[in-house]
Each structure stands twice: as C-alpha cells, then as structure tokens.
Design an enzyme around this catalytic site. Sequence first.
Site, PDB file in Angstrom:
ATOM      1  N   GLU A  49      40.125  39.677  36.689  1.00  0.00           N
ATOM      2  CA  GLU A  49      39.716  38.997  36.871  1.00  0.00           C
ATOM      3  C   GLU A  49      38.236  39.047  37.873  1.00  0.00           C
ATOM      4  O   GLU A  49      37.552  39.493  37.586  1.00  0.00           O
ATOM      5  CB  GLU A  49      39.514  37.455  36.877  1.00  0.00           C
ATOM      6  CG  GLU A  49      40.446  36.909  36.480  1.00  0.00           C
ATOM      7  CD  GLU A  49      42.402  37.005  36.902  1.00  0.00           C
ATOM      8  OE1 GLU A  49      42.179  38.497  37.954  1.00  0.00           O
ATOM      9  OE2 GLU A  49      42.725  35.809  36.739  1.00  0.00           O
ATOM     10  N   CYS A  77      44.597  32.987  39.566  1.00  0.00           N
ATOM     11  CA  CYS A  77      43.937  32.629  40.632  1.00  0.00           C
ATOM     12  C   CYS A  77      42.901  31.279  41.854  1.00  0.00           C
ATOM     13  O   CYS A  77      42.165  31.706  40.739  1.00  0.00           O
ATOM     14  CB  CYS A  77      44.501  33.412  41.971  1.00  0.00           C
ATOM     15  SG  CYS A  77      43.732  34.642  42.602  1.00  0.00           S
ATOM     16  N   CYS A  80      40.212  33.778  42.083  1.00  0.00           N
ATOM     17  CA  CYS A  80      39.655  34.750  40.473  1.00  0.00           C
ATOM     18  C   CYS A  80      38.933  33.086  39.787  1.00  0.00           C
ATOM     19  O   CYS A  80      38.168  33.114  39.557  1.00  0.00           O
ATOM     20  CB  CYS A  80      40.544  34.914  39.950  1.00  0.00           C
ATOM     21  SG  CYS A  80      41.098  36.532  40.200  1.00  0.00           S
TER      22      CYS A  80
END
Length: 146
Positions: A49, A77, A80
């Site tokens: 990402e 996560c 990101c």
Amino acid sequence: MEQAIAQARLAAAAGEVPVGALLVDRDGVVLAASGNNCVAASDPTGHAEVRVLRAAAARVGNYRLPGTTLYVTLEPCAMCAAAMVIARIDRLVFGATDPRAGGVGSVYAIGIDGRLNHRFHVTGGVLAEPCGDLLRDFFRSRRKAR
C-alpha cells in the site's frame, strides 16, 4: 482485485509476504501497482500500500490522491491506513481481513472512525478466499521449510 492478486503472487515469488495493491483514479486508470518489498529493500515501510501511494504521488506530482480507489489483497495495517488518510484516498477495497493487525475495522478503525481529518469508504471481503489462500499457502510453506 485480480491485478492486486497478481502483484501479491509476484511478491511471494520474490520471498515477500504476498500482499499486492493497486491504485486507480476515478476513471479507472491504474496509477500504480506493487507488492510487498520489505525483505528485499530492508524497509519496514515497504508494504504494498505504501509503495503504491508513493509511486502514484510521484506520478501525479502531489501527495494528495483524491478521487482514487486502492485495491489491496489484505486489510491494511495501521501504518498503511494512516498513509491513506494523509493521501486522501476516496475508497479502499480489500480482500482478506487481518484479525491481528487490521487497521480499518478488524483491530483499529483508522480512516473510518470520524476523529481524523479524512475518512474513506471501505469495502472488505472482495475475493477474500483467494487472497487469504495466498497468505496461508505462503506461511505454510515457510513453516515446512523450517
């Protein structure tokens, strides 16, 4: 999502955790695509990402990416998800959920909780089974190799 899965497969073939991402503009034009690259680059921020957001921002000449949709094979996560808030993406579409570290609903609610200065729309579970299978197969083979 199929293109993100293809990026995840490339990452797995390179020995990276098989996560792939793709960012498209409002017209459906692909701005960037990538897989994880943490191991090869010795970069803890080398998530698919983040790599896609960096590449797209460089391509358009702006760190803000309004009107874009990010497709990713695994729920992002917290790092990101925070980067997506800063980039001002409009929409996130992800495959498999991440019950241990998911940043957009499973564990944290970054990008959707309303306390931050930007929110984005989230659609999860798109092609979740093949996305999850890539991860399960990757980690199963690593455990066997030990």
